[in-house]
Write a protein that holds these residues in place. Sequence first.
Motif, PDB file in Angstrom:
ATOM      1  N   TYR A   4       0.926  -1.190   0.212  1.00  0.00           N
ATOM      2  CA  TYR A   4       0.099   0.177   0.005  1.00  0.00           C
ATOM      3  C   TYR A   4       0.878   1.424  -0.108  1.00  0.00           C
ATOM      4  O   TYR A   4       0.475   2.263  -0.586  1.00  0.00           O
ATOM      5  N   ASN A  28     -11.842   5.570 -10.031  1.00  0.00           N
ATOM      6  CA  ASN A  28     -12.447   4.857  -8.549  1.00  0.00           C
ATOM      7  C   ASN A  28     -11.731   3.812  -8.042  1.00  0.00           C
ATOM      8  O   ASN A  28     -10.827   3.614  -8.773  1.00  0.00           O
ATOM      9  N   ILE A  29     -12.127   3.329  -7.129  1.00  0.00           N
ATOM     10  CA  ILE A  29     -11.489   2.185  -6.493  1.00  0.00           C
ATOM     11  C   ILE A  29     -11.304   0.914  -7.315  1.00  0.00           C
ATOM     12  O   ILE A  29     -10.399   0.489  -7.454  1.00  0.00           O
ATOM     13  N   ASP A  30     -12.227   0.654  -8.098  1.00  0.00           N
ATOM     14  CA  ASP A  30     -11.979  -0.423  -9.122  1.00  0.00           C
ATOM     15  C   ASP A  30     -11.127  -0.060 -10.182  1.00  0.00           C
ATOM     16  O   ASP A  30     -10.241  -0.932 -10.265  1.00  0.00           O
ATOM     17  N   ILE A  33      -7.826  -0.383  -8.409  1.00  0.00           N
ATOM     18  CA  ILE A  33      -7.356  -1.731  -8.525  1.00  0.00           C
ATOM     19  C   ILE A  33      -6.888  -2.477  -9.736  1.00  0.00           C
ATOM     20  O   ILE A  33      -5.847  -2.833  -9.737  1.00  0.00           O
ATOM     21  N   THR A  34      -7.475  -2.074 -10.829  1.00  0.00           N
ATOM     22  CA  THR A  34      -7.068  -2.773 -12.280  1.00  0.00           C
ATOM     23  C   THR A  34      -5.842  -1.879 -12.515  1.00  0.00           C
ATOM     24  O   THR A  34      -4.876  -2.630 -12.956  1.00  0.00           O
ATOM     25  N   SER A  39      -5.202  -5.560  -4.361  1.00  0.00           N
ATOM     26  CA  SER A  39      -6.463  -5.670  -3.596  1.00  0.00           C
ATOM     27  C   SER A  39      -7.127  -4.341  -3.381  1.00  0.00           C
ATOM     28  O   SER A  39      -6.512  -3.401  -3.243  1.00  0.00           O
ATOM     29  N   ARG A  40      -8.464  -4.395  -3.075  1.00  0.00           N
ATOM     30  CA  ARG A  40      -9.328  -3.317  -2.668  1.00  0.00           C
ATOM     31  C   ARG A  40      -8.783  -2.659  -1.437  1.00  0.00           C
ATOM     32  O   ARG A  40      -8.730  -1.609  -1.240  1.00  0.00           O
ATOM     33  N   SER A  41      -8.439  -3.677  -0.272  1.00  0.00           N
ATOM     34  CA  SER A  41      -7.911  -3.114   0.942  1.00  0.00           C
ATOM     35  C   SER A  41      -6.484  -2.563   0.900  1.00  0.00           C
ATOM     36  O   SER A  41      -6.274  -1.451   1.563  1.00  0.00           O
ATOM     37  N   ILE A  43      -5.517  -0.557  -1.852  1.00  0.00           N
ATOM     38  CA  ILE A  43      -5.976   0.538  -2.314  1.00  0.00           C
ATOM     39  C   ILE A  43      -6.543   1.673  -1.213  1.00  0.00           C
ATOM     40  O   ILE A  43      -6.162   2.985  -1.338  1.00  0.00           O
ATOM     41  N   VAL A  44      -7.524   0.821  -0.456  1.00  0.00           N
ATOM     42  CA  VAL A  44      -8.201   1.834   0.434  1.00  0.00           C
ATOM     43  C   VAL A  44      -7.129   2.312   1.549  1.00  0.00           C
ATOM     44  O   VAL A  44      -7.206   3.615   1.793  1.00  0.00           O
TER      45      VAL A  44
END
Length: 59
Positions: A4, A28-30, A33-34, A39-41, A43-44
């Motif tokens: 991260y 956006n988050i998606d 991610i791409t 993973s989503r976590s 990125i967050v």
Amino acid sequence: MIKYQEVAKKIKQMIYQKQLSKGTQLANIDGLITQYQVSRSTIVKALNCLERQGVIYQV
């Protein structure tokens, strides 16, 4: 370096190297991610880290 932190560093570099101008929305988050293949976590965590540093703000 933790994943991260690497992502946060890359986003921060894009901002400071003027590849993203002031007021430009990040993907956006998606999309992130791409783009970063994490993973989503991850990125967050990266976005929260950048927000704490005052580099970005989340709406």
